[in-house]
Design a protein around this motif. Structure first.
Motif, mmCIF file in Angstrom:
data_model
loop_
_atom_site.group_PDB
_atom_site.id
_atom_site.type_symbol
_atom_site.label_atom_id
_atom_site.label_comp_id
_atom_site.label_asym_id
_atom_site.label_seq_id
_atom_site.Cartn_x
_atom_site.Cartn_y
_atom_site.Cartn_z
ATOM 1 N N GLY A 243 0.817 -1.207 0.000
ATOM 2 C CA GLY A 243 0.000 0.000 0.000
ATOM 3 C C GLY A 243 0.853 1.262 0.000
ATOM 4 O O GLY A 243 1.786 1.387 0.776
ATOM 5 N N HIS A 244 0.546 2.172 -0.912
ATOM 6 C CA HIS A 244 1.274 3.434 -0.958
ATOM 7 C C HIS A 244 0.407 4.465 -1.661
ATOM 8 O O HIS A 244 -0.495 4.137 -2.431
ATOM 9 N N THR A 245 0.700 5.732 -1.378
ATOM 10 C CA THR A 245 -0.001 6.818 -2.043
ATOM 11 C C THR A 245 0.473 6.912 -3.491
ATOM 12 O O THR A 245 1.682 6.889 -3.760
ATOM 13 N N VAL A 246 -0.466 6.989 -4.419
ATOM 14 C CA VAL A 246 -0.108 7.146 -5.826
ATOM 15 C C VAL A 246 0.401 8.574 -6.042
ATOM 16 O O VAL A 246 -0.278 9.539 -5.703
ATOM 17 N N ASP A 247 1.601 8.681 -6.593
ATOM 18 C CA ASP A 247 2.207 9.975 -6.886
ATOM 19 C C ASP A 247 2.643 9.944 -8.349
ATOM 20 O O ASP A 247 3.635 9.293 -8.704
ATOM 21 N N PHE A 248 1.894 10.616 -9.212
ATOM 22 C CA PHE A 248 2.195 10.553 -10.637
ATOM 23 C C PHE A 248 3.556 11.158 -10.953
ATOM 24 O O PHE A 248 4.257 10.700 -11.853
ATOM 25 N N ARG A 249 3.955 12.196 -10.224
ATOM 26 C CA ARG A 249 5.286 12.764 -10.450
ATOM 27 C C ARG A 249 6.366 11.729 -10.136
ATOM 28 O O ARG A 249 7.346 11.597 -10.882
ATOM 29 N N GLN A 250 6.188 10.992 -9.047
ATOM 30 C CA GLN A 250 7.164 9.964 -8.700
ATOM 31 C C GLN A 250 7.205 8.871 -9.763
ATOM 32 O O GLN A 250 8.277 8.354 -10.102
ATOM 33 N N LEU A 251 6.031 8.513 -10.303
ATOM 34 C CA LEU A 251 6.002 7.524 -11.383
ATOM 35 C C LEU A 251 6.835 8.003 -12.563
ATOM 36 O O LEU A 251 7.553 7.221 -13.204
#
Length: 423
Positions: A243-251
């Motif tokens: 489980g983790h927060t989705v971070d599009f920048r990190q992707l």
């Protein structure tokens, strides 16, 4: 072929059909549950290999059974969910008949109830509950023409990266499915492109509590309808890797090339809307607003939850956001596969025509059809935001069982005959 009768026919033995069966049993109402495949078929056989639930199992379960194979704050795999549903069916002694497909439900002429036609004979029932869920017909927008050199498949056909031909992959749709599949492909060493449309982006955990907790205490699971303009907004949240927060920048920093919403294709050139930065900023606003509400709730209730200032740190925009790609030549970059994580449409063509509108969508209120005697369970937003979840459909099924009980009372009523007393 055989013919029989029962009070209620429930169509579908997934989470919605099994929840319905428990409540009908508790109400003492005879019924059958018909499943064209096997119990929990979609969970076990249709989802991709690494799928896990989006909610921890302390929350995403039936109130009358806990998960025994996974810790309460963990996320169940697809097979663990299938095992759970099979065990639940045994626990409640659900009268499930597997590999029996319902082909047609018709109103009986000049009689109460319906004739249910199946691949194993016919059944007369006074009530029919459609519990087939929202994931029936995969939707692939007619954007990219079919070709021999690009494999196009829906997310429900994806299993793992090994099934795909070599080469870069384009994933269209950035809800929970699209994000998890794109991250998995990127981790497997594939050049991955991800088309990101409008989305909500809740924190996975904040101040030691999962987002399902925050939506609960803030009353957001009980929202009756989506916000105006957000009817087609997806939720980007993941239970993968614990489980983790989705971070599009990190992707993007991890190597995924982000694109805007897919719009059209001419020849081998695919066009994308110039909305990527806006979609990400709106997702940020949704994320930060939930943090604000959580902080206010903690303060108002004097709760001793740990501070988490790092949750508000936002990465700088990557180059694919500041300089978005609006046209992508699929042949030039060598795209070999397009995975469409673009949702599903329902199929109720087997129900009486009056039960659905011109587009085949159910005509109902809280699962009660405009066609008397027909009911639905498992629809998104059937009664609340949480209706699509295991626990949500359980509560909706309880309401439908109550409605059936009420209608049985009307049907069984007989007026008393009073004789006038003689004077």
């Amino acid at each position: 072929m055989p013919h029989e009768s029962t009070e209620v026919v429930v169509v579908g033995a997934g989470q919605s059909g099994l929840a319905m069966s428990e409540h009908l049993t508790n109400a003492g109402i005879p019924h059958l549950v018909l499943e064209k495949n096997t119990i929990a078929h979609c969970w076990r056989n249709v989802r991709w290999d690494s799928l896990v639930t989006n909610g921890p199992v302390w929350h995403d379960r039936f109130p009358t059974r806990e998960f025994t194979s996974v810790g309460p704050d963990e996320f169940a795999t697809k097979d663990q969910v299938a095992d759970y549903l099979e065990a639940f069916a045994q626990q409640i002694h659900a009268p499930v008949r597997e590999r029996v497909e319902v082909t047609r439900v018709a109103k009986r002429e000049h009689e109460r109830g319906f004739r249910v036609e199946t691949t194993d004979g016919t059944i007369d029932a006074n009530f029919v509950v459609a519990a087939t869920g929202p994931f029936q017909q995969p939707v692939i927008p007619p954007i990219v023409p079919q070709s021999d050199h690009i494999l196009q498949l829906h997310s429900n056909q994806y299993r793992n990266s090994e099934q795909l031909p070599p080469g870069p992959v384009l994933v269209v749709g950035a809800g929970s499915s699209g994000v998890q599949i794109a991250a998995e492909l990127n981790a497997a060493g594939r050049d991955t492109y991800l088309a990101v449309g409008p989305h909500d982006r809740p924190p996975r955990r904040y101040r030691d509590h999962d987002f399902v907790y925050w939506l609960g205490v803030l009353g957001k699971w009980e929202m009756a309808t989506p916000a105006v303009g957000a009817e087609h907004v997806t939720i980007a949240v993941s239970g993968a890797a614990g489980g983790h927060t989705v971070d599009f920048r990190q992707l993007a920093y991890d190597g995924i090339t982000l694109l805007g919403r897919a719009e059209s294709c001419a020849g081998s050139v695919m066009r994308f809307a110039n909305d990527l930065a806006r979609n990400i900023r709106n997702g940020d606003a949704n994320y930060l607003s939930l943090l604000d509400e959580a902080d206010a709730y903690i303060a108002e209730n004097g709760l001793d939850f740990p501070e988490e200032p790092s949750a508000r740190e936002i990465l700088p925009d990557p180059d694919c956001v500041t300089h978005p790609i609006l046209e992508l030549d699929l042949d030039k970059v060598g795209i070999s596969t397009i995975i469409w994580a673009t949702g599903f449409r329902v199929d109720y063509s087997w129900l009486p025509a009056r039960a659905v509108d011109a587009q085949g969508r159910p005509l109902q209120q809280r699962g009660v059809s405009v066609e008397p005697g027909i009911y639905f369970v498992g629809l998104p937003w059937q009664s609340r935001r949480g209706s699509s979840f295991i626990w949500g459909c359980w509560h909706d099924a309880k309401y439908i069982a109550d409605q059936i009980t009420i209608q049985r009372g009307y049907a069984n009523y007989r007026p008393a005959l009073h004789k006038l007393a003689s004077v």
